[in-house]
Motif scaffolding. Structure first.
Motif, PDB file in Angstrom:
ATOM      1  N   HIS A 149       0.826  -1.205   0.000  1.00 16.51           N
ATOM      2  CA  HIS A 149       0.000   0.000   0.000  1.00 16.51           C
ATOM      3  C   HIS A 149       0.862   1.259   0.000  1.00 16.51           C
ATOM      4  O   HIS A 149       0.561   2.227  -0.702  1.00 16.51           O
ATOM      5  CB  HIS A 149      -0.957   0.008   1.194  1.00 16.51           C
ATOM      6  N   ALA A 150       1.929   1.264   0.774  1.00 18.79           N
ATOM      7  CA  ALA A 150       2.817   2.429   0.813  1.00 18.79           C
ATOM      8  C   ALA A 150       3.401   2.706  -0.571  1.00 18.79           C
ATOM      9  O   ALA A 150       3.458   3.863  -1.008  1.00 18.79           O
ATOM     10  CB  ALA A 150       3.936   2.211   1.832  1.00 18.79           C
ATOM     11  N   ILE A 151       3.810   1.669  -1.274  1.00 18.51           N
ATOM     12  CA  ILE A 151       4.372   1.841  -2.618  1.00 18.51           C
ATOM     13  C   ILE A 151       3.301   2.345  -3.578  1.00 18.51           C
ATOM     14  O   ILE A 151       3.486   3.337  -4.281  1.00 18.51           O
ATOM     15  CB  ILE A 151       5.004   0.534  -3.129  1.00 18.51           C
ATOM     16  N   LEU A 152       2.160   1.681  -3.604  1.00 17.53           N
ATOM     17  CA  LEU A 152       1.116   2.052  -4.559  1.00 17.53           C
ATOM     18  C   LEU A 152       0.487   3.399  -4.263  1.00 17.53           C
ATOM     19  O   LEU A 152      -0.001   4.070  -5.175  1.00 17.53           O
ATOM     20  CB  LEU A 152       0.032   0.974  -4.611  1.00 17.53           C
ATOM     21  N   SER A 153       0.518   3.834  -3.016  1.00 10.65           N
ATOM     22  CA  SER A 153      -0.044   5.144  -2.701  1.00 10.65           C
ATOM     23  C   SER A 153       0.789   6.269  -3.303  1.00 10.65           C
ATOM     24  O   SER A 153       0.308   7.390  -3.454  1.00 10.65           O
ATOM     25  CB  SER A 153      -0.179   5.333  -1.191  1.00 10.65           C
ATOM     26  N   GLU A 154       2.016   5.965  -3.695  1.00 14.25           N
ATOM     27  CA  GLU A 154       2.882   6.961  -4.346  1.00 14.25           C
ATOM     28  C   GLU A 154       2.789   6.924  -5.866  1.00 14.25           C
ATOM     29  O   GLU A 154       3.326   7.790  -6.548  1.00 14.25           O
ATOM     30  CB  GLU A 154       4.341   6.754  -3.922  1.00 14.25           C
ATOM     31  N   VAL A 155       2.136   5.908  -6.414  1.00 13.09           N
ATOM     32  CA  VAL A 155       1.999   5.778  -7.868  1.00 13.09           C
ATOM     33  C   VAL A 155       0.888   6.712  -8.334  1.00 13.09           C
ATOM     34  O   VAL A 155      -0.282   6.499  -8.026  1.00 13.09           O
ATOM     35  CB  VAL A 155       1.695   4.316  -8.266  1.00 13.09           C
ATOM     36  N   ASP A 156       1.288   7.773  -9.052  1.00 10.97           N
ATOM     37  CA  ASP A 156       0.307   8.754  -9.506  1.00 10.97           C
ATOM     38  C   ASP A 156       0.422   9.074 -10.993  1.00 10.97           C
ATOM     39  O   ASP A 156      -0.247   9.964 -11.500  1.00 10.97           O
ATOM     40  CB  ASP A 156       0.410  10.031  -8.689  1.00 10.97           C
ATOM     41  N   GLY A 157       1.303   8.367 -11.688  1.00 10.48           N
ATOM     42  CA  GLY A 157       1.459   8.594 -13.118  1.00 10.48           C
ATOM     43  C   GLY A 157       2.371   9.744 -13.474  1.00 10.48           C
ATOM     44  O   GLY A 157       2.585  10.018 -14.650  1.00 10.48           O
ATOM     45  N   THR A 158       2.921  10.425 -12.482  1.00 10.09           N
ATOM     46  CA  THR A 158       3.835  11.538 -12.754  1.00 10.09           C
ATOM     47  C   THR A 158       5.217  11.331 -12.147  1.00 10.09           C
ATOM     48  O   THR A 158       6.174  11.911 -12.623  1.00 10.09           O
ATOM     49  CB  THR A 158       3.267  12.882 -12.231  1.00 10.09           C
ATOM     50  N   HIS A 159       5.303  10.511 -11.100  1.00  8.84           N
ATOM     51  CA  HIS A 159       6.586  10.291 -10.428  1.00  8.84           C
ATOM     52  C   HIS A 159       7.246   9.002 -10.915  1.00  8.84           C
ATOM     53  O   HIS A 159       6.581   7.977 -11.065  1.00  8.84           O
ATOM     54  CB  HIS A 159       6.383  10.226  -8.915  1.00  8.84           C
ATOM     55  N   SER A 160       8.546   9.073 -11.107  1.00  8.01           N
ATOM     56  CA  SER A 160       9.323   7.911 -11.544  1.00  8.01           C
ATOM     57  C   SER A 160       9.582   6.974 -10.363  1.00  8.01           C
ATOM     58  O   SER A 160       9.371   7.347  -9.198  1.00  8.01           O
ATOM     59  CB  SER A 160      10.655   8.361 -12.134  1.00  8.01           C
ATOM     60  N   LEU A 161      10.070   5.791 -10.672  1.00  7.52           N
ATOM     61  CA  LEU A 161      10.444   4.846  -9.624  1.00  7.52           C
ATOM     62  C   LEU A 161      11.488   5.466  -8.699  1.00  7.52           C
ATOM     63  O   LEU A 161      11.410   5.311  -7.487  1.00  7.52           O
ATOM     64  CB  LEU A 161      10.969   3.541 -10.228  1.00  7.52           C
ATOM     65  N   ALA A 162      12.441   6.192  -9.250  1.00  2.00           N
ATOM     66  CA  ALA A 162      13.478   6.833  -8.435  1.00  2.00           C
ATOM     67  C   ALA A 162      12.864   7.848  -7.468  1.00  2.00           C
ATOM     68  O   ALA A 162      13.253   7.914  -6.295  1.00  2.00           O
ATOM     69  CB  ALA A 162      14.515   7.506  -9.323  1.00  2.00           C
ATOM     70  N   GLU A 163      11.907   8.626  -7.935  1.00  2.47           N
ATOM     71  CA  GLU A 163      11.252   9.619  -7.071  1.00  2.47           C
ATOM     72  C   GLU A 163      10.412   8.945  -5.995  1.00  2.47           C
ATOM     73  O   GLU A 163      10.402   9.381  -4.841  1.00  2.47           O
ATOM     74  CB  GLU A 163      10.385  10.556  -7.909  1.00  2.47           C
ATOM     75  N   ILE A 164       9.728   7.881  -6.358  1.00  7.80           N
ATOM     76  CA  ILE A 164       8.938   7.123  -5.387  1.00  7.80           C
ATOM     77  C   ILE A 164       9.854   6.540  -4.322  1.00  7.80           C
ATOM     78  O   ILE A 164       9.569   6.600  -3.124  1.00  7.80           O
ATOM     79  CB  ILE A 164       8.123   6.020  -6.091  1.00  7.80           C
ATOM     80  N   THR A 165      10.990   6.006  -4.750  1.00 10.62           N
ATOM     81  CA  THR A 165      11.970   5.441  -3.826  1.00 10.62           C
ATOM     82  C   THR A 165      12.473   6.498  -2.848  1.00 10.62           C
ATOM     83  O   THR A 165      12.541   6.246  -1.643  1.00 10.62           O
ATOM     84  CB  THR A 165      13.163   4.853  -4.612  1.00 10.62           C
ATOM     85  N   GLU A 166      12.816   7.677  -3.356  1.00  8.26           N
ATOM     86  CA  GLU A 166      13.302   8.757  -2.487  1.00  8.26           C
ATOM     87  C   GLU A 166      12.249   9.149  -1.457  1.00  8.26           C
ATOM     88  O   GLU A 166      12.567   9.338  -0.281  1.00  8.26           O
ATOM     89  CB  GLU A 166      13.665   9.974  -3.325  1.00  8.26           C
ATOM     90  N   THR A 167      11.011   9.273  -1.889  1.00  4.18           N
ATOM     91  CA  THR A 167       9.930   9.649  -0.982  1.00  4.18           C
ATOM     92  C   THR A 167       9.746   8.620   0.120  1.00  4.18           C
ATOM     93  O   THR A 167       9.647   8.963   1.304  1.00  4.18           O
ATOM     94  CB  THR A 167       8.607   9.819  -1.767  1.00  4.18           C
ATOM     95  N   LEU A 168       9.705   7.348  -0.260  1.00  5.69           N
ATOM     96  CA  LEU A 168       9.510   6.284   0.725  1.00  5.69           C
ATOM     97  C   LEU A 168      10.703   6.156   1.665  1.00  5.69           C
ATOM     98  O   LEU A 168      10.522   5.934   2.867  1.00  5.69           O
ATOM     99  CB  LEU A 168       9.231   4.961   0.028  1.00  5.69           C
ATOM    100  N   ALA A 169      11.907   6.302   1.142  1.00  7.52           N
ATOM    101  CA  ALA A 169      13.107   6.208   1.984  1.00  7.52           C
ATOM    102  C   ALA A 169      13.116   7.327   3.026  1.00  7.52           C
ATOM    103  O   ALA A 169      13.447   7.091   4.195  1.00  7.52           O
ATOM    104  CB  ALA A 169      14.364   6.271   1.126  1.00  7.52           C
ATOM    105  N   ALA A 170      12.718   8.532   2.625  1.00  4.55           N
ATOM    106  CA  ALA A 170      12.667   9.646   3.566  1.00  4.55           C
ATOM    107  C   ALA A 170      11.555   9.446   4.595  1.00  4.55           C
ATOM    108  O   ALA A 170      11.750   9.691   5.788  1.00  4.55           O
ATOM    109  CB  ALA A 170      12.458  10.953   2.815  1.00  4.55           C
ATOM    110  N   ARG A 171      10.395   8.996   4.141  1.00  3.46           N
ATOM    111  CA  ARG A 171       9.249   8.821   5.044  1.00  3.46           C
ATOM    112  C   ARG A 171       9.514   7.760   6.105  1.00  3.46           C
ATOM    113  O   ARG A 171       9.143   7.915   7.266  1.00  3.46           O
ATOM    114  CB  ARG A 171       8.013   8.447   4.250  1.00  3.46           C
ATOM    115  N   TYR A 172      10.155   6.662   5.708  1.00  3.74           N
ATOM    116  CA  TYR A 172      10.345   5.546   6.628  1.00  3.74           C
ATOM    117  C   TYR A 172      11.774   5.414   7.153  1.00  3.74           C
ATOM    118  O   TYR A 172      12.085   4.431   7.825  1.00  3.74           O
ATOM    119  CB  TYR A 172       9.908   4.239   5.956  1.00  3.74           C
ATOM    120  N   ALA A 173      12.628   6.381   6.848  1.00  4.18           N
ATOM    121  CA  ALA A 173      14.026   6.366   7.297  1.00  4.18           C
ATOM    122  C   ALA A 173      14.673   5.015   7.007  1.00  4.18           C
ATOM    123  O   ALA A 173      15.294   4.393   7.863  1.00  4.18           O
ATOM    124  CB  ALA A 173      14.116   6.718   8.779  1.00  4.18           C
TER     125      ALA A 173
END
Length: 91
Positions: free
Chosen positions: A40-64
């Motif tokens: 769910h955390a991964i898919l909640s970041e899938v919006d059709g505008t962010h790349s895998l790299a951007e999704i990874t950065e967001t999740l890494a920052a959110r969950y340390a």
């Protein structure tokens, strides 16, 4: 999976909160996948505008968490969804 790839949910596929079972599911025509917290955390970041790299950065920052581990897990999960036609990938 290419870090520059942009994942999108195809037409007819959506995240849905199943209130009866109190869990998130990925719905598609005549199919459904129950999601755990990580999915769910991964898919909640899938919006059709962010790349895998951007999704990874967001999740890494959110969950340390280590970005390399997040990238590997997210790429494997998204690739599996793509193989089952629950996800589209744009180059």
């Amino acid at each position: 999976m290419d870090p520059a790839a942009i994942p999108t949910l195809p037409r007819g596929v959506r995240l849905h909160r199943d209130r009866v079972r109190d869990q998130w599911v990925l719905l598609a025509p005549e199919r459904a996948v129950t999601l755990d917290a990580v999915a769910h955390a991964i898919l909640s970041e899938v919006d059709g505008t962010h790349s895998l790299a951007e999704i990874t950065e967001t999740l890494a920052a959110r969950y340390a968490a280590p970005p390399e581990q997040i990238a590997a897990d997210a790429a494997a999960f998204l690739q599996a969804l793509h193989a089952r036609r629950f996800l589209d990938l744009s180059p």
